[in-house]
Design a protein around this motif. Sequence first.
Motif, mmCIF file in Angstrom:
data_model
loop_
_atom_site.group_PDB
_atom_site.id
_atom_site.type_symbol
_atom_site.label_atom_id
_atom_site.label_comp_id
_atom_site.label_asym_id
_atom_site.label_seq_id
_atom_site.Cartn_x
_atom_site.Cartn_y
_atom_site.Cartn_z
ATOM 1 N N LEU A 43 -6.896 0.815 4.749
ATOM 2 C CA LEU A 43 -5.518 0.445 4.477
ATOM 3 C C LEU A 43 -4.553 1.490 5.029
ATOM 4 C CD1 LEU A 43 -5.867 -0.704 0.763
ATOM 5 C CD2 LEU A 43 -6.295 -2.003 2.849
ATOM 6 N N TRP A 65 -9.396 0.710 -3.250
ATOM 7 C CA TRP A 65 -8.039 0.331 -3.653
ATOM 8 C C TRP A 65 -8.085 -0.727 -4.757
ATOM 9 C CZ3 TRP A 65 -5.067 -4.075 -3.801
ATOM 10 C CH2 TRP A 65 -3.682 -3.918 -3.866
ATOM 11 N N VAL A 77 0.853 -1.193 0.000
ATOM 12 C CA VAL A 77 0.000 0.000 0.000
ATOM 13 C C VAL A 77 0.887 1.241 0.000
ATOM 14 C CG1 VAL A 77 -1.785 1.279 1.236
ATOM 15 C CG2 VAL A 77 -1.819 -1.240 1.219
#
Length: 333
Positions: free
Chosen positions: A56, A21, A9
């Motif tokens: 994330l 994402w 990430v």
Amino acid sequence: MTGVEQKTVAKSEADWRFDRWCKTHFPDLPFGRMQKLLRTGQFRLDGKRIDASSRLMPGQVVRIPPLPIEPDVPLLQPKPSQMPSERDAAMMRSLVIHEDDALLAIAKPAGLAVQGGSGTTRHVDGLMQLFLDKNGEKPRLVHRLDRDTSGVLVLAKTAAAARSLSFAFQQHKIRKLYWAVVVGRPKRDVGVIDLALEKGGGAGREKMTASESDEARHARTAFRVLEANAKVAAWLGLMPLTGRTHQLRAHCALSGFPILGDGKYGGKDAHPTGAPSELALHARELDLPHPDGGRLRLVAEPDQPIKEALAWMGLNRTLPPYARLDDWPEERR
């Protein structure tokens, strides 16, 4: 993809939901298939199961299972009732400012939503049915503009172009210049607004506010006064150095010069007596790395709200210095 992969990430993806994402990195992966892969534990975050709403953090590692190359189901041609009207078709074709094999760019008018939502049935994403390719695929959105903001909007015509352009937006490899008419005038003619922003308010009332909490997102906007009418109003060039929700609108209002017509952030101050009432914000220019190589410069002519705002200020049509992206130096982010 034919084997398991690992992706880290990025810093720019901090606090993203996993579904966002995934959509960015794998635009061809159907939502239903993504959900199935999550339910069966094939997508993992740092070795642990996740769901679509998981947030994330930079440095975390996503396990990506083999993904289907072809869609799960055959693409269906839209029903006649789903196709744009002849009037909308003519309008959309008139908005095209650039088209090639990789991308399509339009000058989005103020008042036209980019995507559908509650009560929104007419939007750019739906109108892209006009540009279906031979496989029944329509151009994909790779960035957004608010409904009431006019200007350059780019869509990818292939999955590879979508990945390339999405990465360029995430990594701030795209330069953007906006025009805005604001109520009041900045104390300086040139500067950078550096205010972290955090989303607050309940459902349907979300609003970005200045914040120093751990949840706030770093946000920077470079500005220049292009023309001013004493301290009543100013025409600004705005260059977002980060890409937060409503960043330009929030930064201007929080700095004491709300964008004309922006009642959400400027309240009554954004609606002076006798002034035009629509949002005076226009995405004028965009400079991007083309998916096939080189760079592409896109320019959208002013829409009615920004033209009316400039006329209200009594300005002529001659462009002043820094009204063009070429006049701006490379800004440090």
